[in-house]
Design an enzyme around this catalytic site. Structure first.
Site, PDB file in Angstrom:
ATOM      1  N   HIS A 124      48.745  31.313  34.904  1.00 49.35           N
ATOM      2  CA  HIS A 124      48.821  31.148  33.453  1.00 49.35           C
ATOM      3  C   HIS A 124      50.215  30.705  33.029  1.00 49.35           C
ATOM      4  CE1 HIS A 124      49.724  35.540  33.982  1.00 49.35           C
ATOM      5  NE2 HIS A 124      50.597  35.316  33.015  1.00 49.35           N
ATOM      6  N   ASP A 133      44.572  32.896  39.416  1.00 54.82           N
ATOM      7  CA  ASP A 133      45.811  32.973  38.627  1.00 54.82           C
ATOM      8  C   ASP A 133      47.030  32.749  39.512  1.00 54.82           C
ATOM      9  OD1 ASP A 133      47.511  33.241  36.524  1.00 54.82           O
ATOM     10  OD2 ASP A 133      47.162  35.371  36.172  1.00 54.82           O
ATOM     11  N   GLY A 179      56.636  39.255  30.624  1.00 55.48           N
ATOM     12  CA  GLY A 179      57.737  38.648  31.350  1.00 55.48           C
ATOM     13  C   GLY A 179      57.667  38.921  32.834  1.00 55.48           C
ATOM     14  N   SER A 215      49.502  39.312  37.482  1.00 61.64           N
ATOM     15  CA  SER A 215      48.623  38.546  36.604  1.00 61.64           C
ATOM     16  C   SER A 215      48.617  39.133  35.201  1.00 61.64           C
ATOM     17  CB  SER A 215      47.203  38.513  37.176  1.00 61.64           C
ATOM     18  OG  SER A 215      46.319  37.836  36.305  1.00 61.64           O
TER      19      SER A 215
END
Length: 444
Positions: A212, A241, A328, A346
């Site tokens: 992502h 991901d 973060g 993830s």
């Protein structure tokens, strides 16, 4: 041209407080002899993972999952057959054997029903071999008709097949917080964490991070508002991901290690599949080093889509843990005491104050899909466990259009399995015992 050492320290540069690293016997074997007479062997988690993979192949349909008992340092294998030969085979190999009701086929069929009837934003499910059930979780957004639909679907699976839990938190990806990597997109900046340095299939230096993150932005820097030093080569999200990001300077040195904070590093020597029950460590630039246990495998999480209001972004095949994380930390490294790369952060629910759980993209699947190898390519990249939840090898690069991204929100939908995010996970701020008796000290 002199080689430029990668400015991004793998795992996270902003570790909070000291993360003392004690690895005096990290490579010492814990195997205390053969399983004479069917006595369970004492194993390190990595050894247990390898044994589980062997028994899965040997036992066939009788194999119903396994987990690592960290207290006894033994592998526990579930079997659904009453065949004494099957049971003795597992015992002779060195495992503890437990007869259970639900087969792997039964549990997979139940997961398929959940996917068909209950793919609702804010839900997750994963197989928990310790209970021989599927753990289904709904976050705080699943209410009213959505909750009723989920509850009735779980009930339709039959008694003893699944457990339904409610979470106080909200499932989200952990973009915006990162050993931090930064990108500028329309509407602001994005911050993530670097996972592991790798060598791309063409021999160039690169690193793995969350998919992502790679879908949200194409060019990444090692400083906020700095010049890009790496470019996304492949990105897969949702579904899986992971992203492969290549350093722009082909002479960049990209060491195979994780920055554990306070000047300490962990050498990463191989990729390994996770085992339920084993102790793992997560590093991210927002919250530093934290530890916990693997609680589920082949997890599915249904996130509220950031690009399609009312839509769902689903990620499959994830590792479920009770390790905390915050925005973060996305893309940051999940690894073991002995230097095995396990996962890429993830998403999940909770934070590192109240607790919660986090889901990880398996590294073995990301390496298989991208064709990359850890560090300079040395070490076993295949992993010891079942690759059934591996990423799609045909995954193409994600959308690199650089659409708007809210740095404080998720960038996509990781559909990996989920569990209760309400803070029921153990406190990860203390010292996590390594499989060999040594420890990494994690910080709150």
């Amino acid at each position: 041209m002199p080689k430029r050492k990668a400015a991004i320290a793998v795992g996270g540069v902003a570790a909070l407080g000291a993360a003392a690293l004690l690895l005096p016997h990290a490579n010492a074997s814990q195997d205390k002899g053969q399983a004479a007479g069917g006595t369970a062997k004492t194993l390190k988690a990595a050894q247990a993972s390898g044994l589980a993979a062997q028994l899965q192949k040997a036992l066939g349909d009788a194999f119903a999952g396994s987990y690592y008992d960290s207290g006894k340092q033994q592998l526990v294998v579930n079997v659904v057959s009453g065949d004494d030969n099957v049971i003795q085979q597992a015992k002779s190999a060195g495992a503890m054997v437990r007869q259970v009701k639900n087969s792997t086929r039964d549990l997979k069929a139940a997961a398929t029903t959940l996917k068909t009837k209950a793919t609702i934003p804010g839900t997750s499910w994963a197989v928990d071999p310790r209970t021989d059930k599927i753990l289904v979780t709904a976050d705080s957004t699943v209410t009213g008709a959505k909750w009723n639909r989920l509850q009735s679907t779980v009930q339709s699976l039959g008694s003893g097949m699944a457990t339904l839990k409610k979470s106080a938190g909200t499932f989200k990806t952990f973009v915006s917080g990162g050993d931090a990597i930064f990108a500028q997109v329309q509407g602001g900046g994005v911050r993530c964490s670097l996972g592991f340095n790798v060598t791309a299939s063409d021999g160039s230096p690169a690193f793995l991070t969350a998919g992502h993150c790679g879908v949200a932005a194409k060019d990444w820097s090692d400083s906020q508002n700095g010049q890009p030093i790496a470019t996304v080569d492949q990105a897969k999200f949702p579904g899986n991901d992971f992203s492969l990001v290549k350093y722009n300077d082909p002479s960049t040195q990209a060491p195979s290690e994780v920055n554990a904070g306070n000047g300490q590093t962990v050498q990463i020597t191989q990729a390994a599949d996770a085992t339920v029950g084993e102790t793992v460590f997560r590093m991210g630039s927002t919250t530093g080093l934290h530890d916990g246990q693997v609680t589920g495998l082949d997890a599915t999480v249904n996130f509220q889509s950031e690009t399609n209001p009312g839509g769902v972004d689903t990620v499959n095949g994830l590792i479920q843990t009770n390790v905390c994380a915050e925005p973060g930390d996305s893309g940051g490294s999940l690894f073991t005491q002995d230097g095995s790369a396990v996962g890429l952060t993830s998403g999940g629910s909770g934070d590192c104050t109240s607790g919660g759980e986090t889901f990880f993209q398996p590294v073995t699947a990301a390496l298989q899909a991208t064709g990359a190898t850890l560090g300079n390519g040395a070490g076993d990249q295949s992993g010891a466990g079942d690759q059934s939840g591996s990423a799609d090898p045909s995954a193409s690069a994600g959308d690199q259009s650089g659409g708007s991204a809210d740095p404080s929100a998720s960038a996509g939908d990781p559909s990996g399995g989920g569990s209760d995010q309400s803070g029921s996970g153990s406190d990860q701020s203390g010292t996590g015992a390594g499989d060999d008796g040594s420890s990494l000290t994690s910080t709150r």
